[in-house]
Scaffold this motif. Sequence first.
Motif, PDB file in Angstrom:
ATOM      1  N   ASN A  43       0.807  -1.232   0.000  1.00 31.43           N
ATOM      2  CA  ASN A  43       0.000   0.000   0.000  1.00 31.43           C
ATOM      3  C   ASN A  43       0.835   1.274   0.000  1.00 31.43           C
ATOM      4  O   ASN A  43       0.461   2.257  -0.642  1.00 31.43           O
ATOM      5  N   PHE A  44       1.968   1.280   0.714  1.00 30.44           N
ATOM      6  CA  PHE A  44       2.737   2.528   0.789  1.00 30.44           C
ATOM      7  C   PHE A  44       3.420   2.838  -0.536  1.00 30.44           C
ATOM      8  O   PHE A  44       3.476   3.997  -0.957  1.00 30.44           O
ATOM      9  N   VAL A  45       3.900   1.800  -1.217  1.00 25.71           N
ATOM     10  CA  VAL A  45       4.515   2.005  -2.535  1.00 25.71           C
ATOM     11  C   VAL A  45       3.487   2.575  -3.508  1.00 25.71           C
ATOM     12  O   VAL A  45       3.756   3.532  -4.242  1.00 25.71           O
ATOM     13  N   THR A  46       2.287   1.989  -3.514  1.00 29.54           N
ATOM     14  CA  THR A  46       1.219   2.474  -4.392  1.00 29.54           C
ATOM     15  C   THR A  46       0.831   3.899  -4.035  1.00 29.54           C
ATOM     16  O   THR A  46       0.561   4.723  -4.921  1.00 29.54           O
ATOM     17  N   THR A  47       0.811   4.215  -2.752  1.00 29.94           N
ATOM     18  CA  THR A  47       0.489   5.571  -2.302  1.00 29.94           C
ATOM     19  C   THR A  47       1.489   6.588  -2.845  1.00 29.94           C
ATOM     20  O   THR A  47       1.099   7.646  -3.363  1.00 29.94           O
ATOM     21  N   ILE A  48       2.768   6.285  -2.759  1.00 29.86           N
ATOM     22  CA  ILE A  48       3.805   7.199  -3.249  1.00 29.86           C
ATOM     23  C   ILE A  48       3.707   7.364  -4.754  1.00 29.86           C
ATOM     24  O   ILE A  48       3.789   8.492  -5.283  1.00 29.86           O
ATOM     25  N   ILE A  49       3.514   6.258  -5.471  1.00 30.14           N
ATOM     26  CA  ILE A  49       3.406   6.327  -6.934  1.00 30.14           C
ATOM     27  C   ILE A  49       2.196   7.154  -7.345  1.00 30.14           C
ATOM     28  O   ILE A  49       2.273   7.985  -8.252  1.00 30.14           O
ATOM     29  N   ARG A  79      -8.314   9.782  -6.033  1.00 31.04           N
ATOM     30  CA  ARG A  79      -7.355   8.724  -5.715  1.00 31.04           C
ATOM     31  C   ARG A  79      -6.532   9.063  -4.471  1.00 31.04           C
ATOM     32  O   ARG A  79      -6.246   8.184  -3.655  1.00 31.04           O
ATOM     33  N   LEU A  80      -6.165  10.326  -4.338  1.00 28.48           N
ATOM     34  CA  LEU A  80      -5.413  10.721  -3.144  1.00 28.48           C
ATOM     35  C   LEU A  80      -6.260  10.558  -1.892  1.00 28.48           C
ATOM     36  O   LEU A  80      -5.749  10.261  -0.808  1.00 28.48           O
ATOM     37  N   LEU A  81      -7.564  10.750  -2.052  1.00 25.08           N
ATOM     38  CA  LEU A  81      -8.473  10.544  -0.923  1.00 25.08           C
ATOM     39  C   LEU A  81      -8.402   9.099  -0.446  1.00 25.08           C
ATOM     40  O   LEU A  81      -8.416   8.838   0.758  1.00 25.08           O
ATOM     41  N   VAL A  82      -8.296   8.181  -1.387  1.00 25.88           N
ATOM     42  CA  VAL A  82      -8.209   6.761  -1.032  1.00 25.88           C
ATOM     43  C   VAL A  82      -6.851   6.427  -0.424  1.00 25.88           C
ATOM     44  O   VAL A  82      -6.763   5.839   0.658  1.00 25.88           O
ATOM     45  N   VAL A  83      -5.768   6.807  -1.128  1.00 27.63           N
ATOM     46  CA  VAL A  83      -4.439   6.371  -0.673  1.00 27.63           C
ATOM     47  C   VAL A  83      -3.994   7.045   0.617  1.00 27.63           C
ATOM     48  O   VAL A  83      -3.366   6.406   1.478  1.00 27.63           O
ATOM     49  N   GLY A  85      -6.267   9.347   2.528  1.00 26.24           N
ATOM     50  CA  GLY A  85      -7.403   9.503   3.444  1.00 26.24           C
ATOM     51  C   GLY A  85      -7.889   8.211   4.063  1.00 26.24           C
ATOM     52  O   GLY A  85      -8.486   8.223   5.148  1.00 26.24           O
ATOM     53  N   ILE A  86      -7.648   7.086   3.383  1.00 28.13           N
ATOM     54  CA  ILE A  86      -8.072   5.784   3.916  1.00 28.13           C
ATOM     55  C   ILE A  86      -6.872   4.912   4.250  1.00 28.13           C
ATOM     56  O   ILE A  86      -6.651   4.548   5.404  1.00 28.13           O
ATOM     57  N   TRP A  87      -6.084   4.580   3.247  1.00 27.66           N
ATOM     58  CA  TRP A  87      -4.994   3.615   3.475  1.00 27.66           C
ATOM     59  C   TRP A  87      -3.998   4.076   4.536  1.00 27.66           C
ATOM     60  O   TRP A  87      -3.592   3.290   5.379  1.00 27.66           O
ATOM     61  N   ILE A 102      -7.590  -5.052  -4.118  1.00 30.95           N
ATOM     62  CA  ILE A 102      -7.007  -5.735  -5.279  1.00 30.95           C
ATOM     63  C   ILE A 102      -7.597  -5.181  -6.572  1.00 30.95           C
ATOM     64  O   ILE A 102      -6.871  -4.862  -7.522  1.00 30.95           O
ATOM     65  N   THR A 103      -8.916  -5.033  -6.616  1.00 31.06           N
ATOM     66  CA  THR A 103      -9.557  -4.569  -7.859  1.00 31.06           C
ATOM     67  C   THR A 103      -9.200  -3.122  -8.171  1.00 31.06           C
ATOM     68  O   THR A 103      -9.012  -2.767  -9.336  1.00 31.06           O
ATOM     69  N   VAL A 104      -9.090  -2.288  -7.150  1.00 35.50           N
ATOM     70  CA  VAL A 104      -8.735  -0.895  -7.414  1.00 35.50           C
ATOM     71  C   VAL A 104      -7.283  -0.800  -7.879  1.00 35.50           C
ATOM     72  O   VAL A 104      -6.958   0.003  -8.768  1.00 35.50           O
ATOM     73  N   SER A 105      -6.411  -1.625  -7.331  1.00 35.96           N
ATOM     74  CA  SER A 105      -5.005  -1.613  -7.745  1.00 35.96           C
ATOM     75  C   SER A 105      -4.853  -2.079  -9.190  1.00 35.96           C
ATOM     76  O   SER A 105      -4.066  -1.516  -9.959  1.00 35.96           O
TER      77      SER A 105
END
Length: 214
Positions: A43-49, A79-83, A85-87, A102-105
Amino acid sequence: MAHPQKWLIAYNSVSASLWSIVLFNTLFLGTLIGQPYLFEKTNFVTTIIQTCALVEVFNALFGIVRASFFTTLMQVYSRLLVVWGIWQFLPESPANSHWSYITVSIAWSLSEIIKYSFHTTTLKGETPDWLVWLRYSAFLVLYPLGVSSEMIIMYLSLDVGKAVSEYYYYFIWANLVIYIPALVHLYTHLLRQRKKALGKLKAKGEKKDEKKNE
């Protein structure tokens, strides 16, 4: 700063590569270890990307690219709200161990790989017809998949958000409500782009056929 076109080619090429990492992590680790470990490891890698997409808001704002600033801002904000605000802000949310992660990724990574590859080849003046078609057709499936997954993630996070703050609970709800008109706006915008792009692609194909028949 380097020449804008060179900078954009570099940015889009690197972005396509980074999202390929997200796709690989999701498919490989998702199959190997599954949830909730997939979220913990990726999750953190995806957040940074995903956060790197703020560059696109800057580019649209200052006219470096022809993209609509408002449309770009809406896409990046959701998307920033998800990564973030949630993750990141609600790590205990049940959404983080849900299949929607998984589906969102998958939806995000496939969409971005196609988009950035398209922009890279367009800037180089060598976009193949199949990539044009993919760029303006894949969203028909990937966009609803991504948006519905984002909404599920936010909905599943409501109780945890309420435990953090009553205001945050209503903030998430407000964004869920906004998603509906935003979805309609962005989807119809993409459909208009598709009609225009595929119209040009069809005309190009017809010209090629005419030359062959001469």
